[in-house]
Design a protein around this motif. Structure first.
Motif, short mmCIF file in Angstrom:
data_model
loop_
_atom_site.label_atom_id
_atom_site.label_comp_id
_atom_site.label_asym_id
_atom_site.label_seq_id
_atom_site.Cartn_x
_atom_site.Cartn_y
_atom_site.Cartn_z
N LYS A 169 -24.46 3.78 89.00
CA LYS A 169 -24.62 2.58 88.20
C LYS A 169 -26.11 2.35 87.96
O LYS A 169 -26.91 2.41 88.89
CB LYS A 169 -24.03 1.35 88.90
CG LYS A 169 -22.51 1.33 88.96
CD LYS A 169 -22.02 0.02 89.55
CE LYS A 169 -20.49 -0.04 89.55
NZ LYS A 169 -19.99 -1.34 90.05
N TYR A 219 -24.42 0.00 83.45
CA TYR A 219 -23.63 1.14 82.99
C TYR A 219 -23.18 1.98 84.20
O TYR A 219 -24.00 2.36 85.04
CB TYR A 219 -24.46 2.03 82.06
CG TYR A 219 -24.95 1.33 80.81
CD1 TYR A 219 -24.15 1.24 79.69
CD2 TYR A 219 -26.22 0.77 80.77
CE1 TYR A 219 -24.60 0.59 78.54
CE2 TYR A 219 -26.69 0.13 79.63
CZ TYR A 219 -25.87 0.03 78.52
OH TYR A 219 -26.32 -0.59 77.39
N THR A 220 -21.88 2.25 84.26
CA THR A 220 -21.36 3.23 85.22
C THR A 220 -21.29 4.56 84.48
O THR A 220 -20.54 4.69 83.51
CB THR A 220 -19.98 2.83 85.74
OG1 THR A 220 -20.08 1.56 86.40
CG2 THR A 220 -19.44 3.85 86.73
N LEU A 240 -21.29 7.67 79.51
CA LEU A 240 -20.16 6.80 79.81
C LEU A 240 -18.88 7.61 79.69
O LEU A 240 -18.79 8.55 78.90
CB LEU A 240 -20.12 5.64 78.84
CG LEU A 240 -21.31 4.68 78.86
CD1 LEU A 240 -21.33 3.84 77.59
CD2 LEU A 240 -21.26 3.79 80.09
N ASP A 245 -16.74 1.27 81.26
CA ASP A 245 -17.86 1.54 82.16
C ASP A 245 -19.09 0.68 81.85
O ASP A 245 -20.15 0.88 82.45
CB ASP A 245 -18.26 3.01 82.09
CG ASP A 245 -17.25 3.92 82.78
OD1 ASP A 245 -16.54 3.44 83.69
OD2 ASP A 245 -17.17 5.11 82.41
#
Length: 426
Positions: A169, A219-220, A240, A245
């Motif tokens: 992340k 953002y994941t 992403l 996400d």
């Protein structure tokens, strides 16, 4: 009876995956563990293609982990399977190239891979396991948690290969800030204000490519080496999986932030509570403005204070207090706040502690909690995000609660480290 044996076999495989890959010999059986950790498998690559054999892995012929890739978003090349596992404190990821085949696995699947005949190879800088098919992979469980580590941009930039093909992340702005109509499609620069950036690449055929790009978000992502066309290559990128996400979309970070506490030098404030001509009533001039450091100092002890690279300082709060310890802005920001992020962790091996983020809209006369109390991260640091909707002038502070001396198991009040506070305008 056959069904019982099948269940037992599946349970054994589960145990193998999550205890991955210790190469110790079992003294009672005289046999090596048949499953190698991902990081052990990856070490076989020495710069040229290598065919995996059990001999090279000291008898092991399998590896395993949790599926983190998601083909439904169409943001990775067809046939891409990415797994990660945590073993002996090391998180590692592995990209498996299944060619043009459909990937019959979804995020959260726990899988074991038969490595015999597989080849470790690089496409550009992207390390991949090739030469296998879905028939070499056995799913043993579904719905397993996928650990996504919060990573500072500085750490990602320094050790990109360490994070490659794992779930992380990052919280950052889009630079330049998106104009009306800007979408995810293509290459975007993510910038967290620390001096390090990374490319967010979205394929034009991704299901969310046409969606609006936020000014800032958490953002994941999966770090990969890729190309501008969306295939794998040599450019450091994060991708992403789906728009799910993206979290905590907000306004952009204020100019000059995050406050990283790199200046002045730690020696400038050597006491937790002091009142000198240079530090009147514990007030110190930092790069973002004037702050009060009450019962707190600059900490720069490597391996103990929790600062983010490339920085070398954080703020360390005192322990066992019965009064609040503060890290407090003595100035306002003009355009409210849509989000605040910060990093926190217990100092060295200290007991954890409890703090809260507070804000004031009346110049510091009264303070309001910006969210629930937070327990400090133990054994490292993590990023905390506070989603807000504050209008007008605002200032913030960290209030480390004065819970009294540590008395396990009732009271935990060790030293606390705070690092990289970022405030986002509203």
């Amino acid at each position: 009876m056959k069904k019982i044996y099948s269940i037992l076999a599946a349970l054994v495989l589960c145990g193998i995956v999550f205890n991955a890959c210790k190469k110790d010999v079992n003294p009672s059986l005289g046999k090596d563990n048949p499953v190698a950790a991902i990081f052990v498998v990856k070490k076989l690559y020495k710069g040229t293609d290598v065919k995996i054999t059990s001999e090279a892995l000291t008898g092991a012929s399998k590896t395993g982990g949790i599926v983190i890739s998601n083909q439904s978003g169409k943001n990775f090349p067809q046939g891409t399977l990415i797994i990660q596992s945590l073993d002996r404190g090391q998180m590692a990821g592995l990209l498996v190239d299944l060619g043009a085949a459909e990937v019959p696995f979804v995020p959260g699947d726990s899988v074991v891979i038969d490595l015999e005949g597989g080849i470790l190879s690089k496409t550009g800088e992207s390390l991949q396991l090739k030469g296998l098919s879905a028939a070499n992979i056995q799913k043993i469980a579904s719905g397993k948690p996928m650990l996504a580590r919060s990573v500072s941009m500085g750490a990602l930039s320094k050790d990109f290969a360490l994070y490659e093909n794992t779930l992380i992340k990052i919280t950052a702005d889009t630079k330049p800030l998106p104009a009306a109509g800007d979408t995810y499609a293509g290459a975007k620069t993510l910038d967290d204000g620390s001096g390090s950036t990374v490319e967010l690449l979205t394929k034009t055929e991704a299901t969310f490519a046409g969606n609006s790009m936020p000014a800032s978000a958490t953002y994941t992502v999966i770090p990969v080496y890729g190309n501008a066309d969306g295939n794998f290559g040599s450019t450091q990128q994060v991708r992403l999986r789906t728009e799910a996400d993206v979290a905590n979309a907000s306004g952009p970070i204020y100019a000059g932030w995050p406050e990283s506490f790199e200046t002045p030098d730690a020696s400038f404030k050597g006491s937790y509570n002091m009142n000198t001509p240079d530090v009147p009533d514990n007030n110190v001039q930092l790069k973002t403005g004037n702050w009060k450091l009450l019962h707190s100092i600059f900490g720069n002890t490597a391996g103990r204070d929790r600062f983010n690279e490339p920085g070398k300082q954080s703020i360390r709060f005192n322990q066992n207090l019965t009064v609040s310890a503060l890290l407090q802005m003595n100035f306002d920001l003009p355009n409210g706040a849509s989000k605040v992020t910060l990093w926190h962790g217990a100092y060295y091996t200290d007991a954890i502690s409890t703090f809260r983020l507070e804000y004031s809209t009346d110049g510091g006369t009264t303070w309001v909690a910006a969210g629930p109390d937070v327990k400090a991260q133990s054994g490292g640091s993590r990023q905390e995000t506070f989603a807000l909707n504050i209008k007008g002038k605002v200032r913030f502070r960290i209030n480390k609660l004065g819970l009294g001396p540590t008395s396990v198991p009732n009271v935990y009040n060790g030293r606390l480290c705070i690092e990289d506070i970022a405030i986002y305008s509203n």
